[in-house]
Design a protein around this motif. Structure first.
Motif, mmCIF file in Angstrom:
data_model
loop_
_atom_site.group_PDB
_atom_site.id
_atom_site.type_symbol
_atom_site.label_atom_id
_atom_site.label_comp_id
_atom_site.label_asym_id
_atom_site.label_seq_id
_atom_site.Cartn_x
_atom_site.Cartn_y
_atom_site.Cartn_z
ATOM 1 N N GLU A 1 30.655 38.445 17.935
ATOM 2 C CA GLU A 1 31.977 39.056 18.079
ATOM 3 C C GLU A 1 32.853 38.198 18.987
ATOM 4 O O GLU A 1 34.037 37.995 18.709
ATOM 5 N N LEU B 1 34.009 34.991 17.249
ATOM 6 C CA LEU B 1 35.137 35.260 16.365
ATOM 7 C C LEU B 1 36.411 35.579 17.142
ATOM 8 O O LEU B 1 37.488 35.079 16.813
ATOM 9 N N GLU C 1 28.877 41.805 7.725
ATOM 10 C CA GLU C 1 30.308 41.567 7.933
ATOM 11 C C GLU C 1 30.534 40.418 8.924
ATOM 12 O O GLU C 1 31.377 39.546 8.694
ATOM 13 N N ASN D 1 29.668 37.097 7.226
ATOM 14 C CA ASN D 1 30.700 36.727 6.262
ATOM 15 C C ASN D 1 31.951 36.195 6.950
ATOM 16 O O ASN D 1 32.571 35.237 6.473
ATOM 17 N N GLU D 2 32.341 36.807 8.081
ATOM 18 C CA GLU D 2 33.484 36.309 8.837
ATOM 19 C C GLU D 2 33.209 34.910 9.394
ATOM 20 O O GLU D 2 34.075 34.044 9.374
ATOM 21 N N LYS E 1 33.554 32.187 6.837
ATOM 22 C CA LYS E 1 34.946 31.826 6.540
ATOM 23 C C LYS E 1 35.470 30.774 7.505
ATOM 24 O O LYS E 1 36.399 30.042 7.187
ATOM 25 N N THR E 2 34.880 30.714 8.691
ATOM 26 C CA THR E 2 35.403 29.812 9.721
ATOM 27 C C THR E 2 34.487 28.643 10.051
ATOM 28 O O THR E 2 34.841 27.822 10.884
#
Length: 78
Positions: free
Chosen positions: A36, A39, A67, A70-71, A74-75
């Motif tokens: 967390e 991100l 989740e 997956n986030e 993306k990065t």
């Protein structure tokens, strides 16, 4: 092991807090909190680090773990 494979600086104690939780058996919570913060601080981590995180959750991933991964995907960078 996961925390030792990522070197970064946060402006708070995120890494220290995660290591402390892991030390007391709260490894899943430690990893979730750490990811967390990765991100939230827009830290880019390698594809290898994302794979390590995914493996760490592989025993029984819940929806939130999926989740987070997956986030991160993306990065991530290669």
């Amino acid at each position: 092991m996961f925390f030792k494979n990522i070197s970064m600086q946060f402006h708070d104690d995120s890494l220290v807090n995660a290591e402390e939780l892991a030390k007391y058996g709260e490894k899943r919570v430690a990893l979730e909190n750490f990811l967390e913060n990765v991100l939230a601080n827009e830290v880019t981590i390698s594809k290898e680090a994302v794979t390590l995180a995914e493996k760490a959750f592989s025993d029984a991933p819940n929806d939130y773990d999926i989740e987070l991964i997956n986030e991160l995907k993306k990065t991530d960078v290669t």
